[in-house]
Design a protein around this motif. Structure first.
Motif, mmCIF file in Angstrom:
data_model
loop_
_atom_site.group_PDB
_atom_site.id
_atom_site.type_symbol
_atom_site.label_atom_id
_atom_site.label_comp_id
_atom_site.label_asym_id
_atom_site.label_seq_id
_atom_site.Cartn_x
_atom_site.Cartn_y
_atom_site.Cartn_z
ATOM 1 N N VAL A 124 0.825 -1.221 0.000
ATOM 2 C CA VAL A 124 0.000 0.000 0.000
ATOM 3 C C VAL A 124 0.853 1.262 0.000
ATOM 4 O O VAL A 124 0.312 2.361 -0.101
ATOM 5 C CB VAL A 124 -0.981 0.033 1.198
ATOM 6 C CG1 VAL A 124 -1.911 -1.157 1.173
ATOM 7 C CG2 VAL A 124 -0.249 0.116 2.535
ATOM 8 N N SER A 125 2.177 1.121 0.103
ATOM 9 C CA SER A 125 3.025 2.308 0.016
ATOM 10 C C SER A 125 2.888 2.981 -1.344
ATOM 11 O O SER A 125 3.253 4.145 -1.509
ATOM 12 C CB SER A 125 4.493 1.940 0.274
ATOM 13 O OG SER A 125 5.007 1.112 -0.755
ATOM 14 N N GLU A 126 2.371 2.248 -2.328
ATOM 15 C CA GLU A 126 2.154 2.802 -3.661
ATOM 16 C C GLU A 126 0.756 3.396 -3.828
ATOM 17 O O GLU A 126 0.450 3.955 -4.879
ATOM 18 C CB GLU A 126 2.348 1.717 -4.720
ATOM 19 C CG GLU A 126 3.735 1.121 -4.750
ATOM 20 C CD GLU A 126 3.853 0.055 -5.816
ATOM 21 O OE1 GLU A 126 2.819 -0.282 -6.434
ATOM 22 O OE2 GLU A 126 4.957 -0.442 -6.043
ATOM 23 N N SER A 127 -0.084 3.230 -2.823
ATOM 24 C CA SER A 127 -1.494 3.621 -2.958
ATOM 25 C C SER A 127 -1.662 5.131 -3.001
ATOM 26 O O SER A 127 -1.008 5.866 -2.271
ATOM 27 C CB SER A 127 -2.321 3.042 -1.799
ATOM 28 O OG SER A 127 -2.309 1.637 -1.815
ATOM 29 N N PHE A 156 0.561 7.372 3.319
ATOM 30 C CA PHE A 156 0.992 7.317 1.930
ATOM 31 C C PHE A 156 0.031 8.075 1.020
ATOM 32 O O PHE A 156 0.454 8.791 0.109
ATOM 33 C CB PHE A 156 1.109 5.861 1.472
ATOM 34 C CG PHE A 156 2.120 5.061 2.232
ATOM 35 C CD1 PHE A 156 3.478 5.217 1.994
ATOM 36 C CD2 PHE A 156 1.726 4.153 3.206
ATOM 37 C CE1 PHE A 156 4.419 4.477 2.689
ATOM 38 C CE2 PHE A 156 2.655 3.414 3.913
ATOM 39 C CZ PHE A 156 4.007 3.576 3.658
ATOM 40 N N VAL A 157 -1.270 7.928 1.267
ATOM 41 C CA VAL A 157 -2.267 8.598 0.440
ATOM 42 C C VAL A 157 -2.177 10.114 0.611
ATOM 43 O O VAL A 157 -2.194 10.875 -0.365
ATOM 44 C CB VAL A 157 -3.686 8.101 0.802
ATOM 45 C CG1 VAL A 157 -4.742 8.940 0.088
ATOM 46 C CG2 VAL A 157 -3.842 6.627 0.435
ATOM 47 N N VAL A 158 -2.053 10.562 1.852
ATOM 48 C CA VAL A 158 -2.004 12.003 2.122
ATOM 49 C C VAL A 158 -0.740 12.625 1.535
ATOM 50 O O VAL A 158 -0.789 13.655 0.854
ATOM 51 C CB VAL A 158 -2.091 12.274 3.639
ATOM 52 C CG1 VAL A 158 -1.838 13.749 3.941
ATOM 53 C CG2 VAL A 158 -3.458 11.866 4.168
ATOM 54 N N THR A 159 0.407 11.989 1.772
ATOM 55 C CA THR A 159 1.669 12.568 1.288
ATOM 56 C C THR A 159 1.802 12.472 -0.224
ATOM 57 O O THR A 159 2.486 13.285 -0.843
ATOM 58 C CB THR A 159 2.875 11.888 1.960
ATOM 59 O OG1 THR A 159 2.820 10.466 1.717
ATOM 60 C CG2 THR A 159 2.879 12.147 3.457
ATOM 61 N N ALA A 160 1.153 11.485 -0.842
ATOM 62 C CA ALA A 160 1.207 11.376 -2.293
ATOM 63 C C ALA A 160 0.580 12.590 -2.957
ATOM 64 O O ALA A 160 0.958 12.979 -4.063
ATOM 65 C CB ALA A 160 0.494 10.108 -2.755
ATOM 66 N N THR A 161 -0.376 13.211 -2.268
ATOM 67 C CA THR A 161 -1.067 14.380 -2.810
ATOM 68 C C THR A 161 -0.424 15.688 -2.380
ATOM 69 O O THR A 161 -0.266 16.613 -3.185
ATOM 70 C CB THR A 161 -2.539 14.376 -2.363
ATOM 71 O OG1 THR A 161 -3.149 13.147 -2.793
ATOM 72 C CG2 THR A 161 -3.298 15.553 -2.966
ATOM 73 N N TYR A 162 -0.020 15.765 -1.118
ATOM 74 C CA TYR A 162 0.401 17.050 -0.567
ATOM 75 C C TYR A 162 1.898 17.157 -0.262
ATOM 76 O O TYR A 162 2.405 18.259 -0.054
ATOM 77 C CB TYR A 162 -0.388 17.341 0.720
ATOM 78 C CG TYR A 162 -1.869 17.396 0.496
ATOM 79 C CD1 TYR A 162 -2.454 18.487 -0.142
ATOM 80 C CD2 TYR A 162 -2.696 16.367 0.920
ATOM 81 C CE1 TYR A 162 -3.827 18.547 -0.355
ATOM 82 C CE2 TYR A 162 -4.070 16.408 0.708
ATOM 83 C CZ TYR A 162 -4.626 17.504 0.078
ATOM 84 O OH TYR A 162 -5.976 17.555 -0.137
#
Length: 235
Positions: free
Chosen positions: A33-36, A196-202
């Motif tokens: 899920v680190s890629e999610s 991971f989801v939050v940091t992928a965006t911000y």
């Protein structure tokens, strides 16, 4: 269905949820899920892992409870060693993905030259883009869940044989156990994926660093697991 059997099945569901918290399970799913980029996809990882995990446990149950086939200890240890290999592969591929996203080679042509050449460069945080470099089939949550299920089948069969009174009840217990482990992994994969989801965006730079950390932990866990299992097999 009598009260005693209902209690056993209820306990099986809770034990299944607790089983999802095993360190090798959490590390494997966390690395995937680190890629999610979304909670929905991360949650699906947990469900697919649970389906794969339950399918191999049920198959083992058919062999042990239905046909009376015993699972040799060496086979159980070999499957646990395979889990270590899976963790190592997940970690290495995640670290490789970090490096690929960090440095890329592109072929450029210039007006004043008649030949092209490779140009290596680092991506800045704002220039990060997605590349499909990883062989996803070997990172399939269902396939990894199946490996985990095989590795844990020996211990579960001993528990089932000492708990239930008939093969049918044993298979039902395994299914309830599987539902519990799937529910537990659904919760875990959703919670773990949030950073991971939050940091992928911000915060894409932070996202790359925590993905690298997840991959490194998976590599270390896989190596330690293989060393421990190898020592146990040679003892």
């Amino acid at each position: 269905m009598e009260i005693g059997m209902l209690s056993i099945l209820g306990a099986g569901f809770l034990i299944g949820m607790k089983h999802a918290l095993d360190a090798d399970h959490v590390v494997a799913v966390s690395t995937i899920v680190s890629e999610s980029k979304s909670l929905r996809r991360a949650s699906a990882v947990g469900v697919r892992w649970g389906i794969g995990h339950t399918s191999t446990l049920f198959l083992a149950g058919l062999l042990v409870l239905g046909l009376g086939i015993k699972i040799p200890e060496k086979i159980s240890l070999s499957m646990e060693f395979a889990v270590g290999l899976v963790l190592l592969w997940l970690g290495v591929s995640t670290i490789g993905g970090y490096l690929v996203n960090k440095v890329h080679a592109h072929r450029h042509e210039h007006d004043h030259e008649h030949s092209s050449h490779l140009h290596f460069h680092y991506h800045k945080e704002s220039e990060m883009h997605e590349h499909e470099h990883k062989p996803k089939v070997f990172r399939s949550p269902m396939l990894i869940g199946m490996v985990h299920g095989l590795a844990g089948s020996g211990a579960l069969m001993l528990l089932v044989l000492s708990t239930v009174s008939s093969p049918l009840a044993g298979l039902l217990y395994i299914m309830i156990f599987g539902l519990g482990s799937t529910a537990g992994m659904l919760i875990i994969s959703t919670l773990v994926s949030m950073p991971f989801v939050v940091t992928a965006t911000y915060a894409q730079k932070v996202n790359r660093y925590i993905s690298l950390a997840a991959g490194s932990i998976s590599v270390l866990a896989g190596i330690l697991m293989m060393i421990n299992i190898a020592a146990e097999m040679m003892a």
